[in-house]
Write an enzyme that holds these catalytic residues in place. Structure first.
Site, PDB file in Angstrom:
ATOM      1  N   GLY A   1     -20.059 -11.019  -5.352  1.00 34.46           N
ATOM      2  CA  GLY A   1     -21.261 -11.726  -5.770  1.00 34.46           C
ATOM      3  C   GLY A   1     -21.534 -13.045  -4.960  1.00 34.46           C
TER       4      GLY A   1
ATOM      5  N   GLY B   1     -23.198 -13.121  -2.341  1.00 35.72           N
ATOM      6  CA  GLY B   1     -24.474 -13.092  -1.574  1.00 35.72           C
ATOM      7  C   GLY B   1     -24.521 -12.514  -0.141  1.00 35.72           C
ATOM      8  N   SER B   2     -23.725 -11.455  -0.067  1.00 34.28           N
ATOM      9  CA  SER B   2     -23.458 -11.253   1.487  1.00 34.28           C
ATOM     10  C   SER B   2     -24.753 -10.562   2.064  1.00 34.28           C
ATOM     11  CB  SER B   2     -22.408  -9.864   1.574  1.00 34.28           C
ATOM     12  OG  SER B   2     -22.751  -8.976   0.870  1.00 34.28           O
ATOM     13  N   SER B   3     -25.885  -9.986   1.125  1.00 33.48           N
ATOM     14  CA  SER B   3     -26.985  -9.541   1.666  1.00 33.48           C
ATOM     15  C   SER B   3     -27.826 -10.859   2.041  1.00 33.48           C
ATOM     16  CB  SER B   3     -27.691  -8.611   0.566  1.00 33.48           C
ATOM     17  OG  SER B   3     -26.902  -7.823   0.053  1.00 33.48           O
TER      18      SER B   3
ATOM     19  N   ALA C   1     -26.800 -13.676   3.197  1.00 34.85           N
ATOM     20  CA  ALA C   1     -26.121 -14.258   4.307  1.00 34.85           C
ATOM     21  C   ALA C   1     -26.444 -13.551   5.416  1.00 34.85           C
ATOM     22  CB  ALA C   1     -24.714 -14.694   3.957  1.00 34.85           C
TER      23      ALA C   1
ATOM     24  N   ASP D   1     -30.759 -17.517  -2.998  1.00 32.58           N
ATOM     25  CA  ASP D   1     -29.652 -17.302  -2.298  1.00 32.58           C
ATOM     26  C   ASP D   1     -29.859 -17.357  -0.727  1.00 32.58           C
ATOM     27  OD1 ASP D   1     -31.432 -15.046  -2.795  1.00 32.58           O
ATOM     28  OD2 ASP D   1     -30.018 -13.430  -3.005  1.00 32.58           O
TER      29      ASP D   1
HETATM   30  O1  PMV Z   1     -26.413 -11.688  -9.030  1.00 32.98           O
HETATM   31  P1  PMV Z   1     -26.594 -12.878  -7.905  1.00 32.98           P
HETATM   32  O2  PMV Z   1     -25.388 -13.680  -7.748  1.00 32.98           O
HETATM   33  O3  PMV Z   1     -27.464 -12.286  -6.836  1.00 32.98           O
HETATM   34  O4  PMV Z   1     -27.740 -13.790  -9.109  1.00 32.98           O
HETATM   35  C1  PMV Z   1     -28.869 -13.236  -9.438  1.00 32.98           C
HETATM   36  C2  PMV Z   1     -29.648 -14.428  -9.931  1.00 32.98           C
HETATM   37  C3  PMV Z   1     -30.697 -14.097 -10.859  1.00 32.98           C
HETATM   38  O5  PMV Z   1     -31.441 -15.147 -11.156  1.00 32.98           O
HETATM   39  C4  PMV Z   1     -30.637 -13.149 -11.835  1.00 32.98           C
HETATM   40  C5  PMV Z   1     -32.070 -13.324  -9.757  1.00 32.98           C
HETATM   41  C6  PMV Z   1     -32.287 -14.156  -8.726  1.00 32.98           C
HETATM   42  O6  PMV Z   1     -32.846 -13.537  -7.589  1.00 32.98           O
HETATM   43  O7  PMV Z   1     -32.650 -15.499  -8.943  1.00 32.98           O
END
Ligand code: PMV
Length: 319
Positions: free
Chosen positions: A91, A93-95, A97, A138
């Site tokens: 989790g 955020g590899s995509s 990055a 992200d």
């Molecule tokens: O699952 P992650 O770490 O990509 O986090 C998602 C966070 C959300 O608020 C649910 C979605 C977003 O893009 O903000």
């Protein structure tokens, strides 16, 4: 050859509500992903990315870049190499990055001179195209790094001056972000008043969280994490495993704790003092979590001079 590295990320506060216009706070972590690109004469695109399970982001970046900057000779061949220090299942955020690092590298390799904002907008468009949902937090984190106060689509991207002392516990379960965002959307459609109230309450907690981070007030930040977690539980995105790790960290002396990201798995984060960090880490391990050794507030996407990526030089465990 142009090589760019981008950091992983952790959502600190405001997940889900950020999709509906509320602010959130995200921090970059010092586990990085490296992308190298080089023009070749084969006329083909060759992708060397053994750790990347889902190549859709890579392919969409190249397509989007070609569409926007076709005049720059991108129709010739291209070699892309990708290595990551972190698994795509934690989790971090590899995509995003991958998307940010690749677009920045392409911009440099083809000398099209994209600004950071151009890269953000292009990367966010790619993420939306592939994933369909997302606030872009992200993408901002991978690009700018540090700790950011952020609003959807990059309407506000404000760097905060301090990182946050946290312990990170991985549940061992990969979260399905798209499914959870969909779940919250359904809930919002069925109970708009109730859910909108939750979103604005989370937004207020984020504002206070920003002050607590700027004022280095760990105790206050911990309490805000715990309040934020209560709302996330109300939204139905927490899990038993997350709750177990969160409870264990608080029992061991953390100031407060919450899940990080979409929920359903991935990581929990706890605010700690340096004295009780070790105790909190042990408690998370005993409760069945894996402690991730990361520091927050890491630098954003950076060019790595003279770096060549080959299969022999993989920099981390395969995803
Ligand atoms: O699952 P992650 O770490 O990509 O986090 C998602 C966070 C959300 O608020 C649910 C979605 C977003 O893009 O903000």
């Amino acid at each position: 050859m142009t090589t760019v590295s981008a950091p992983g990320k952790l959502m600190l506060m405001g997940e889900h509500a950020v999709v509906y216009g509320q602010p959130c706070i995200v921090t970059a972590v010092d586990q990085r992903l490296i992308v190298g690109v080089e023009k070749n004469t084969s006329g083909r695109t060759i992708i060397d990315a053994p750790q990347v399970r889902d190549l859709r982001f890579v392919e969409a970046c190249i397509a989007e870049f070609k569409k926007s900057y076709n005049t720059a000779g991108v129709d010739g061949g291209l070699s892309v190499s990708i290595r990551s220090q972190f698994s795509s299942s934690v989790g971090f955020g590899s995509s995003s990055a991958v998307t940010v690092a690749l677009l920045k590298a392409l911009s440099l390799e083809y000398a099209v001179g994209l600004t950071e904002r151009d890269i953000f907008d292009l990367a966010y468009a790619v993420v939306l195209r592939v994933q369909g949902v997302g606030s872009g937090f992200d993408v901002a984190s991978a690009l700018y790094g540090g700790t950011l106060y952020f609003k959807k689509g990059g309407e506000v991207i404000e760097p905060l001056h301090n990182g946050v002392p946290i312990v990170v516990g991985y549940t061992g379960v990969k979260a399905d972000t798209v499914r959870l965002v969909e779940h919250v959307k359904n809930l919002q459609e069925r109970y708009p008043e109730k859910v909108d109230r939750i979103f604005s309450a989370i937004g207020k907690l984020v504002e206070s969280g920003k002050e607590a981070i700027e004022g280095r007030d760990r105790e206050r930040l911990g309490t805000l994490f715990t309040f934020n977690q209560e709302y996330l539980r109300d939204l139905g995105v927490s899990t038993e495993k997350l709750e177990t790790l969160i409870a264990a960290s608080k029992k061991a002396g953390a100031y407060g704790a919450k899940l990080s990201g979409a929920g359903g798995g991935d990581c929990m984060i706890a605010v700690v003092s340096e004295e009780n960090r070790g105790r909190v880490e042990s408690a998370i391990r005993e409760a069945g979590g894996e402690v991730m050794n990361v520091t927050t507030h890491a630098p954003g996407a950076i060019i790595i001079p003279n770096e060549r990526i080959s299969s022999r030089e993989g920099i981390g465990a395969p995803a």
